[in-house]
Design a protein around this motif. Sequence first.
Motif, PDB file in Angstrom:
ATOM      1  N   ALA A  73      31.601  63.111  38.453  1.00 23.85           N
ATOM      2  CA  ALA A  73      32.015  63.249  39.852  1.00 23.85           C
ATOM      3  C   ALA A  73      33.134  62.277  40.197  1.00 23.85           C
ATOM      4  CB  ALA A  73      30.821  63.028  40.769  1.00 23.85           C
ATOM      5  N   ALA A  74      33.027  61.049  39.722  1.00 23.60           N
ATOM      6  CA  ALA A  74      34.022  60.032  40.037  1.00 23.60           C
ATOM      7  C   ALA A  74      35.392  60.384  39.471  1.00 23.60           C
ATOM      8  CB  ALA A  74      33.570  58.673  39.506  1.00 23.60           C
ATOM      9  N   ARG A  75      35.427  61.071  38.344  1.00 24.77           N
ATOM     10  CA  ARG A  75      36.689  61.446  37.718  1.00 24.77           C
ATOM     11  C   ARG A  75      37.301  62.698  38.347  1.00 24.77           C
ATOM     12  NH1 ARG A  75      37.618  59.183  32.464  1.00 24.77           N
ATOM     13  NH2 ARG A  75      38.914  60.954  31.913  1.00 24.77           N
ATOM     14  N   HIS A  76      36.447  63.665  38.728  1.00 23.09           N
ATOM     15  CA  HIS A  76      36.985  64.981  39.074  1.00 23.09           C
ATOM     16  C   HIS A  76      36.595  65.508  40.463  1.00 23.09           C
ATOM     17  CE1 HIS A  76      38.349  65.379  34.958  1.00 23.09           C
ATOM     18  NE2 HIS A  76      37.131  65.159  34.511  1.00 23.09           N
ATOM     19  N   ALA A  77      35.412  65.195  40.949  1.00 15.65           N
ATOM     20  CA  ALA A  77      34.896  65.878  42.143  1.00 15.65           C
ATOM     21  C   ALA A  77      35.613  65.416  43.410  1.00 15.65           C
ATOM     22  CB  ALA A  77      33.397  65.643  42.275  1.00 15.65           C
TER      23      ALA A  77
END
Length: 451
Positions: free
Chosen positions: A231-235
């Motif tokens: 989530a931290a990378r993409h969401a």
Amino acid sequence: MSPSGRAPRQLHLNINALHSGFVPSAWRLADADPRAFLDVNHYVRIAQIAERACLDAIFLADNAAIADQLDFRPITALEPTLLLASVAAATTHLGLIATASTSYNEPYNLARRFATLDLISGGRAGWNIVTTADLPSARNFGLDAVPDHAQRYARADEFAALVKTLWNSWEDGAFIGDKEAGRFVDMARVHAAAHRGRFFAVQGALNLPRSRQGHPVLVQAGASGDGRELAARHAEAVFSASQSFDEARAYRDDLNARAARHGRGPNAVKVLAGLTTIIGATEAEALRRRDELVDLIPWSYSLNRLAGILGVSVDTLSLDERLPDDLPPPGNGNGNHTFFNATLAQARAHGYTVRELVRALAGGGGHRVIVGTPEQIADDIAHWFERGAADGFNLMPDALPGGLEAFTEGVVPILQRRGIFRREYDGTTLREHLGLAIPADGRAVLQHEYA
């Protein structure tokens, strides 16, 4: 405007259209249609109710197998992007978020499918990224076991990065359509993915340009460390299953700290907490409704479902005893961490017996349940929102469409009067509803760790 000159922070609300409703017995209510889970008009009606109330989006879960007890209740059955294409034609503003697995799809096909939904809806699509942890799905795709948890998330990370690259492979000015000059597309502004990584190899560009919102909004749900990192990378938005205010605020703070370490700005990820509502004119009336719904669920169903979430044999659960101590994560850590942790937290916090836990969860699978009047529910939502535990909520009414109508007619006007929820849409795209920036166009280079 606030005294600082900035627009006040606005609450976000999605409707999670779980076929007949969140409570497993919802299909048995007198006004319910048992075939609603197969009826596109059922979902269109839900979407139109949500749009009249200016909700951000309709969200559809998905399963690649019969993953629930089909002998008792409806399941998620219709493929969500196809279903949302019909919903798009019957709405004008409501966001359209569909679930699709990175374990049982390929990046190019999925990128094309969601880009199509985004274009035909005028920029209202979102993709809920899941890795799929159940054994029936694995077996439907030729596997004897669920892939390892870490491997599923490594694949999902590369998958999401590649999909974004494909979505952004056309610069915004690539399409020309100049009849007189005979120039259709400027191919110098269309960039091949040229990717060969650990899990995927994709050579070309996507065969579709970007939409009005750039590309679909990326959504994710996951409580494990791997899930939070994904989530931290993409969401751009996350669905959480926090049971308490303190847990929810800690989750939101942790997610934003992780995103910042990846070079993303403050509050880069909108956190939408899962919330089931059971509404009555009085609290006593709401409690009666909950008890009537729970009493329509066979105890055998509830015990089997709870055992599945916890990853234990149903024989280890006794209705009038508490859950066993020291329960390990399901599947030796390879199962669904989100609902395991949420269910366990609820049981431990209140010291529930199994019978009390099933009733408190309204027979459901781990999301927080509020039983009360519209004012009580609005108070709870405002408390979480204004004190930083959530940016909004993924709503799961007890029954559909009636439970959604009770929310939009009873709770939404209170939130509007308090100035924390919109009275009309400010834009037409899902990104505009969520206050998200349009991502940069042009070639997005995959990072070296995927090679």
